[in-house]
Design a protein around this motif. Structure first.
Motif, PDB file in Angstrom:
ATOM      1  N   ASP A  33      11.686  -1.302   8.307  1.00 25.40           N
ATOM      2  CA  ASP A  33      11.710  -0.281   9.348  1.00 25.40           C
ATOM      3  C   ASP A  33      11.800   1.133   8.773  1.00 25.40           C
ATOM      4  N   VAL A  34      11.094   1.347   7.670  1.00 31.86           N
ATOM      5  CA  VAL A  34      10.963   2.691   7.095  1.00 31.86           C
ATOM      6  C   VAL A  34       9.499   2.887   6.672  1.00 31.86           C
ATOM      7  N   PRO A  35       9.036   4.146   6.590  1.00 31.88           N
ATOM      8  CA  PRO A  35       7.667   4.369   6.103  1.00 31.88           C
ATOM      9  C   PRO A  35       7.535   3.919   4.643  1.00 31.88           C
ATOM     10  N   VAL A  36       6.432   3.267   4.318  1.00 34.95           N
ATOM     11  CA  VAL A  36       6.176   2.829   2.944  1.00 34.95           C
ATOM     12  C   VAL A  36       4.819   3.399   2.518  1.00 34.95           C
ATOM     13  N   VAL A  37       4.810   4.121   1.396  1.00 29.16           N
ATOM     14  CA  VAL A  37       3.583   4.767   0.934  1.00 29.16           C
ATOM     15  C   VAL A  37       3.180   4.185  -0.425  1.00 29.16           C
ATOM     16  N   PRO A  38       2.061   3.453  -0.502  1.00 28.92           N
ATOM     17  CA  PRO A  38       1.630   2.939  -1.803  1.00 28.92           C
ATOM     18  C   PRO A  38       1.148   4.075  -2.709  1.00 28.92           C
ATOM     19  N   MET A  39       1.507   4.018  -3.979  1.00 35.53           N
ATOM     20  CA  MET A  39       1.148   5.106  -4.897  1.00 35.53           C
ATOM     21  C   MET A  39       0.788   4.608  -6.294  1.00 35.53           C
ATOM     22  N   VAL A  40      -0.036   5.384  -6.970  1.00 32.69           N
ATOM     23  CA  VAL A  40      -0.196   5.245  -8.421  1.00 32.69           C
ATOM     24  C   VAL A  40       0.030   6.657  -8.958  1.00 32.69           C
ATOM     25  N   ALA A  41       1.280   6.968  -9.245  1.00 35.44           N
ATOM     26  CA  ALA A  41       1.661   8.364  -9.484  1.00 35.44           C
ATOM     27  C   ALA A  41       1.003   8.946 -10.728  1.00 35.44           C
ATOM     28  N   ASN A  42       0.844   8.146 -11.784  1.00 36.34           N
ATOM     29  CA  ASN A  42       0.267   8.721 -13.004  1.00 36.34           C
ATOM     30  C   ASN A  42      -1.226   9.029 -12.834  1.00 36.34           C
ATOM     31  N   ARG A  43      -1.829   8.572 -11.761  1.00 34.62           N
ATOM     32  CA  ARG A  43      -3.201   8.984 -11.439  1.00 34.62           C
ATOM     33  C   ARG A  43      -3.221   9.840 -10.175  1.00 34.62           C
ATOM     34  N   ASN A  44      -2.026  10.348  -9.832  1.00 32.20           N
ATOM     35  CA  ASN A  44      -1.864  11.236  -8.679  1.00 32.20           C
ATOM     36  C   ASN A  44      -2.412  10.617  -7.384  1.00 32.20           C
ATOM     37  N   ARG A  45      -2.299   9.313  -7.271  1.00 29.77           N
ATOM     38  CA  ARG A  45      -2.735   8.674  -6.031  1.00 29.77           C
ATOM     39  C   ARG A  45      -1.557   8.482  -5.086  1.00 29.77           C
ATOM     40  N   GLY A  46      -1.708   8.909  -3.856  1.00 28.24           N
ATOM     41  CA  GLY A  46      -0.678   8.721  -2.835  1.00 28.24           C
ATOM     42  C   GLY A  46       0.155   9.959  -2.551  1.00 28.24           C
ATOM     43  N   THR A  47      -0.048  11.021  -3.329  1.00 26.68           N
ATOM     44  CA  THR A  47       0.785  12.229  -3.157  1.00 26.68           C
ATOM     45  C   THR A  47       0.619  12.827  -1.754  1.00 26.68           C
ATOM     46  N   GLN A  48      -0.651  12.954  -1.333  1.00 25.83           N
ATOM     47  CA  GLN A  48      -0.941  13.520  -0.015  1.00 25.83           C
ATOM     48  C   GLN A  48      -0.300  12.697   1.099  1.00 25.83           C
ATOM     49  N   GLU A  49      -0.440  11.375   0.988  1.00 26.93           N
ATOM     50  CA  GLU A  49       0.122  10.469   2.001  1.00 26.93           C
ATOM     51  C   GLU A  49       1.648  10.588   2.035  1.00 26.93           C
ATOM     52  N   LEU A  50       2.254  10.760   0.854  1.00 27.83           N
ATOM     53  CA  LEU A  50       3.708  10.913   0.797  1.00 27.83           C
ATOM     54  C   LEU A  50       4.128  12.208   1.500  1.00 27.83           C
ATOM     55  N   LEU A  51       3.396  13.293   1.234  1.00 22.33           N
ATOM     56  CA  LEU A  51       3.708  14.565   1.884  1.00 22.33           C
ATOM     57  C   LEU A  51       3.586  14.450   3.403  1.00 22.33           C
ATOM     58  N   GLU A  52       2.576  13.701   3.863  1.00 21.36           N
ATOM     59  CA  GLU A  52       2.418  13.476   5.305  1.00 21.36           C
ATOM     60  C   GLU A  52       3.675  12.827   5.883  1.00 21.36           C
ATOM     61  N   GLU A  53       4.186  11.811   5.209  1.00 19.33           N
ATOM     62  CA  GLU A  53       5.373  11.103   5.721  1.00 19.33           C
ATOM     63  C   GLU A  53       6.607  11.998   5.684  1.00 19.33           C
ATOM     64  N   ILE A  54       6.715  12.817   4.643  1.00 24.55           N
ATOM     65  CA  ILE A  54       7.863  13.730   4.535  1.00 24.55           C
ATOM     66  C   ILE A  54       7.862  14.701   5.714  1.00 24.55           C
ATOM     67  N   VAL A  55       6.698  15.254   5.991  1.00 27.41           N
ATOM     68  CA  VAL A  55       6.584  16.233   7.078  1.00 27.41           C
ATOM     69  C   VAL A  55       6.815  15.573   8.446  1.00 27.41           C
ATOM     70  N   LYS A  56       6.305  14.349   8.599  1.00 32.36           N
ATOM     71  CA  LYS A  56       6.536  13.614   9.854  1.00 32.36           C
ATOM     72  C   LYS A  56       8.024  13.401  10.079  1.00 32.36           C
TER      73      LYS A  56
END
Ligand code: GTP
Ligand code: MG
Length: 229
Positions: free
Chosen positions: A141-164
């Motif tokens: 029951d929490v937002p889950v954002v898949p990421m591959v941080a060392n290839r900068n994948r998922g950063t935008q989606e994470l920011l979306e969840e933070i702002v939401k």
């Protein structure tokens, strides 16, 4: 010019889960390295602007739990409990999901507004793990954002969840571990006493503090003694 809304988020997670990589992706060059007050644990802070928000990002020391046995645990826990960031992003290593979720559950119990960043998805995939992300998000029951941080994948989606979360679109879940009747009775008594104390109940989540007192958590006992002298 409209003023940016300021929020603070903390990046928590097990050692080596990719916290600093996510931190760098979010903040780029806008960061500052210092020390936590009184201890020589490195404190990294940075800022990031997104959709009208000025987001202060704090990179917490990597820990496996919040039991406060090590200085890293004390620093990370005190920040989450006392500074009450607007959101905590738990950087979870998807290739070690079970071990990493222990910390996520502790964060939920602390009453944080939690976002799980499911990092190292590439490693999980190369090990043949198939993680059902929507189902994990539903169960926790929490937002889950898949990421591959060392290839900068998922950063935008994470920011979306933070702002939401900051916009109040995502309500922090009311998570409660059930400790069984006898312990719950004692928790209720302590919670009641704590709630009557304005200073304590503003500073801590009464239930969390009650559980820690019953556990005999030395750090919490020490802090309470100091405030109540
Ligand atoms: N394969 C893979 N490697 C990653 C990923 N994210 C980060 N890494 C790598 O994992 C290593 C650890 O990343 P860090 O960002 O330093 O991890 P940390 O959580 O800050 O580690 P501590 O501060 O020591 O607790 C680095 O070599 C990163 O490049 C990812 O999604 N996939
Ligand atoms: Mg790091």
């Amino acid at each position: 010019m409209r003023m940016a809304k300021e929020i603070t988020i903390a990046l928590a997670g097990n050692p080596n889960s990719g916290k600093t990589t996510v931190f760098n992706n979010l903040t780029g060059a806008r960061q500052h390295v210092g020390n936590w007050p009184g201890v020589t644990v490195e404190k990294k802070e940075g800022t990031c602007r997104y959709q009208g928000y000025a987001i202060k990002v704090v990179d917490l020391p990597g820990v496996y739990s919040f039991t406060a046995y090590s200085i890293d645990e004390v620093v990370a826990r005190n920040f989450v409990v006392e500074e009450k960031p607007d959101a905590v992003v738990d950087i979870v290593d998807a290739s070690n999901l079970e071990r990493n979720l222990y910390l996520a559950v502790q964060l939920m119990e602390m009453g944080t507004r939690l976002i799980v960043a499911l990092n190292m998805m590439d490693q999980a995939e190369s090990r043949g793990y198939k993680i059902d992300v929507p189902q994990l998000s539903y169960l926790l029951d929490v937002p889950v954002v898949p990421m591959v941080a060392n290839r900068n994948r998922g950063t935008q989606e994470l920011l979306e969840e933070i702002v939401k979360m900051a916009d109040g679109e995502v309500q922090p879940r009311k998570f409660r571990l059930d400790y069984g009747r006898e312990v719950e009775e004692e928790i209720a008594k302590l919670e009641e006493l704590i709630s009557q104390d304005d200073e304590l109940s503003q500073r801590y989540s009464p239930r969390w503090l009650a559980v820690k007192l019953l556990e005999g958590d030395e750090e919490v006992v020490k802090t309470l003694r100091a405030t109540k002298e």
